[in-house]
Motif scaffolding. Structure first.
Motif, mmCIF file in Angstrom:
data_model
loop_
_atom_site.group_PDB
_atom_site.id
_atom_site.type_symbol
_atom_site.label_atom_id
_atom_site.label_comp_id
_atom_site.label_asym_id
_atom_site.label_seq_id
_atom_site.Cartn_x
_atom_site.Cartn_y
_atom_site.Cartn_z
ATOM 1 N N GLU A 1 0.832 -1.201 0.000
ATOM 2 C CA GLU A 1 0.000 0.000 0.000
ATOM 3 C C GLU A 1 0.871 1.256 0.000
ATOM 4 O OE1 GLU A 1 -3.144 0.099 -0.460
ATOM 5 O OE2 GLU A 1 -3.658 -2.014 -0.168
ATOM 6 N N LYS A 2 0.327 2.335 -0.536
ATOM 7 C CA LYS A 2 1.057 3.595 -0.650
ATOM 8 C C LYS A 2 1.276 4.216 0.715
ATOM 9 C CE LYS A 2 0.867 8.121 -2.951
ATOM 10 N NZ LYS A 2 0.061 9.013 -3.836
ATOM 11 N N LEU A 3 2.503 4.643 0.986
ATOM 12 C CA LEU A 3 2.855 5.315 2.240
ATOM 13 C C LEU A 3 3.357 6.714 1.922
ATOM 14 C CD1 LEU A 3 3.468 5.368 5.326
ATOM 15 C CD2 LEU A 3 5.716 4.397 4.774
ATOM 16 N N ILE A 4 2.695 7.718 2.483
ATOM 17 C CA ILE A 4 3.101 9.111 2.334
ATOM 18 C C ILE A 4 3.706 9.561 3.654
ATOM 19 C CG2 ILE A 4 2.303 11.487 1.985
ATOM 20 C CD1 ILE A 4 -0.017 10.306 0.318
ATOM 21 N N VAL A 5 4.920 10.082 3.623
ATOM 22 C CA VAL A 5 5.586 10.573 4.832
ATOM 23 C C VAL A 5 5.905 12.053 4.648
ATOM 24 C CG1 VAL A 5 7.520 10.307 6.423
ATOM 25 C CG2 VAL A 5 6.607 8.294 5.233
ATOM 26 N N ARG A 6 5.523 12.845 5.611
ATOM 27 C CA ARG A 6 5.882 14.258 5.628
ATOM 28 C C ARG A 6 6.582 14.543 6.954
ATOM 29 N NH1 ARG A 6 5.448 13.527 1.172
ATOM 30 N NH2 ARG A 6 4.257 14.637 -0.438
ATOM 31 N N TYR A 7 7.503 15.523 6.934
ATOM 32 C CA TYR A 7 8.441 15.699 8.032
ATOM 33 C C TYR A 7 8.263 17.032 8.753
ATOM 34 C CZ TYR A 7 10.618 11.757 5.679
ATOM 35 O OH TYR A 7 10.841 10.531 5.106
ATOM 36 N N VAL A 8 8.220 16.964 10.087
ATOM 37 C CA VAL A 8 8.127 18.168 10.906
ATOM 38 C C VAL A 8 9.354 19.044 10.707
ATOM 39 C CG1 VAL A 8 8.079 19.017 13.288
ATOM 40 C CG2 VAL A 8 6.609 17.109 12.610
ATOM 41 N N GLN A 9 10.510 18.422 10.476
ATOM 42 C CA GLN A 9 11.738 19.195 10.270
ATOM 43 C C GLN A 9 11.593 20.144 9.088
ATOM 44 O OE1 GLN A 9 14.568 19.135 12.350
ATOM 45 N NE2 GLN A 9 14.942 21.006 11.156
ATOM 46 N N ASP A 10 10.871 19.727 8.045
ATOM 47 C CA ASP A 10 10.644 20.604 6.895
ATOM 48 C C ASP A 10 9.827 21.826 7.300
ATOM 49 O OD1 ASP A 10 12.053 18.884 5.268
ATOM 50 O OD2 ASP A 10 10.268 17.864 4.491
ATOM 51 N N SER A 11 8.836 21.631 8.169
ATOM 52 C CA SER A 11 8.026 22.752 8.649
ATOM 53 C C SER A 11 8.877 23.714 9.468
ATOM 54 C CB SER A 11 6.849 22.242 9.489
ATOM 55 O OG SER A 11 5.999 21.417 8.726
ATOM 56 N N ILE A 12 9.798 23.170 10.257
ATOM 57 C CA ILE A 12 10.709 24.004 11.049
ATOM 58 C C ILE A 12 11.637 24.788 10.129
ATOM 59 C CG2 ILE A 12 12.606 23.973 12.727
ATOM 60 C CD1 ILE A 12 11.262 21.464 13.954
ATOM 61 N N ASP A 13 12.212 24.101 9.132
ATOM 62 C CA ASP A 13 13.137 24.751 8.195
ATOM 63 C C ASP A 13 12.454 25.847 7.386
ATOM 64 O OD1 ASP A 13 15.066 22.990 9.077
ATOM 65 O OD2 ASP A 13 14.878 21.625 7.372
ATOM 66 N N GLN A 14 11.153 25.678 7.122
ATOM 67 C CA GLN A 14 10.401 26.668 6.350
ATOM 68 C C GLN A 14 9.881 27.815 7.209
ATOM 69 O OE1 GLN A 14 7.343 24.234 4.563
ATOM 70 N NE2 GLN A 14 8.833 22.982 3.444
ATOM 71 N N GLY A 15 10.147 27.763 8.511
ATOM 72 C CA GLY A 15 9.709 28.822 9.403
ATOM 73 C C GLY A 15 8.247 28.742 9.795
#
Length: 300
Positions: free
Chosen positions: A84-98
């Protein structure tokens, strides 16, 4: 003579019914999957609900960056095994983007700020329903939340604006921008989950079974030593035989001292426990209404 379903089979049937309701009522649902026991149980229920077909939703994980490696490895193996398809998104990206600001201190938690990443992910994929593994027995805010929990365009939950759910009729009608959080195992208890895991022979990460690990004490709770916490000269690192009743971030998830290395012993342990599994979560101890405050801000 009619044969009555067992307690666990009744819970299973209800959960499968709820999942199929999600598939029929929503256009872009998702299943929030962390590699913890409750989301693993959801995946097992989804297999029963939709096989031999594919899931009508992807698996979605919001990776805080502070997760247990055992849970992440299990997450990836399970998704690959079932295809099955697994989508992962990262909190670190939100931090890096401010978009999110990381906490400071000895035990900095990313539990609250993962809401930013979750809401961005919902917007990115236009999810109109997110299935989660929350249960009413875990915590008082979750105890009063409906199975179909409507969130506004900002992801917020208003406990005073909940829909009636009579005779297992679930209303998924929403306005543009809103979404629904769905909790198929809301009526299960921690003991139900473990008894179902035993009955169905569901595989779990090793974190849930007793093992030796370096720990430190904080507020009479046992926390694993990791690179995400800051130790000082007053902290005494010990090696204890522990297991985890719940699995979240390494900075806010406490363990329990335990010799239970198999499911039968874990069930016996839970049957005699006088505290809920959320009692080992540091993020729930910040205030009397910590969970409800996070939910009002868009939390799971």
């Amino acid at each position: 003579m009619k044969q009555r379903l067992s307690h666990l089979k009744q819970l299973e049937a209800e959960s499968i019914y709820i999942m199929r309701e999600v598939a029929s009522q929503f256009e872009r649902p998702a299943l929030l999957f962390s590699g913890g026991k409750d989301s693993i149980t959801l995946v097992h229920l989804a297999l029963k609900a939709f096989r031999p077909g594919k899931f009508p939703f992807p698996l979605v994980h919001i990776d805080t960056g502070h997760n247990f490696v055992e849970a992440l490895d299990f997450r990836d193996r399970l998704a690959e095994r079932i295809g099955e398809k697994l989508i992962v998104r990262y909190v670190q990206d939100s931090i890096d983007q401010g978009k999110a600001v990381e906490e400071k201190g000895k035990f900095p938690s990313r539990n609250a700020i993962q809401t930013v990443t979750l809401l961005d992910t919902i917007a990115e994929f236009k999810f109109d329903a997110c299935i989660g593994g929350a249960r009413r027995d875990e915590e008082k805010a979750r105890a009063k939340e409906r199975v179909f929990s409507v969130r506004d365009e900002f992801g917020s939950w208003d406990p005073k604006l909940q829909r009636p759910e009579l005779w297992n009729i679930y209303n998924g009608k929403i306005h543009v921008g809103e979404n629904v959080r769905v909790f198929p195992i809301s009526n299960w208890t921690e003991l139900d989950v473990w008894e179902y895991i035993r009955e169905e022979q569901i595989e779990l990460p090793s974190l849930y079974f007793s093992h030796q690990r370096e720990i430190v004490w904080r507020d009479n709770l046992v926390f694993p030593v990791s690179k995400f916490i800051t130790l000082d000269s007053q902290d005494k690192v010990e090696t204890k035989t522990i297991r985890f009743r719940t699995v979240g971030d390494m900075t806010c998830t406490a363990a329990v001292e335990s010799q239970a290395d198999n499911i039968d012993d874990i069930i016996k342990e839970i049957q005699t426990s006088r505290t809920t599994e959320r009692g080992s979560r540091l993020d729930d101890k910040r205030s009397e209404a910590a969970m409800e405050e996070r939910k009002r801000g868009g939390y799971f």
